[in-house]
Design a protein around this motif. Sequence first.
Motif: not given
Length: 261
Positions: A182-183, A192-195, A247-248, A255-260
């Motif tokens: 979940f990030y 306000q906050s857009n998410l 934000h994690v 590596d396979q989810i966030l790192n290009t």
Amino acid sequence: MILGIYWYFKFPENLYQFKFFRFFEGYGGHADNAAELGTRVQAGNIERLIEKLEILKKDFPQIYLFLSIQDQQLLITTGDHQLFDYHFQFAAEIENILLEENAVKSDDTIPFTADSNKSYPPERAAYETIEHRFIQMVGSDFKQNNAENYSIRIDCNLPLACKKDFISDLVSVCKEENLHVFYYKDCDFSDQSNLMLLFTNGRQYKNQIQKVDINSFGKKVRDLSQKYPLHFGHFGGMKYYPIHGPHVELMTDRDQILNTI
């Protein structure tokens, strides 16, 4: 539903090496073909080889296997629109059987016309209709090892004062609903906050397949929209699009989810 890291357009470089199998990429778009792993081999005892493959297939009920037979040649194919790790594990175990049977790779330039075919379909779960319109199912661009990721995305906005508690409650929901990643991205402005919320899992192995009941998860998110002054969608136009982050909160196989690549 299975979420997580998969391959469709490119082979998982540096993760798997095959002696027999080739990776045939998907094309997407109008073609909408499955990605496949395939090989064509010769063996001295095709009947025994097929029998071993049939026994192995029982350990991989979620995968299809297709065999085409011509004399002492066998064309072996498996695939899907998302090839998870367990697909590549299946191919690796087939290769072990091929080595046991002293199989050799056939010359693909020689024409092949099957005398017979055998098909072993997957045991698919009943189709799930997503009941909650605020849920989007999204893929990703390429990450390390050419990985893609299949995720739930939810866009929403709420008062900034509620944001921390809302995120904390979502972490609890993830732990209840078999979601290990979940990030989010955000844009805070005024009060306000857009998410942009993203939920998924990591690599899916033969004995560690994580299934998600997407409607149970959606119901719990809907319940949170009653607890907080939450609205689905973004507020205030593109100027306030949530681009800050990620934000994690929960992560595996980063590596396979966030790192290009």
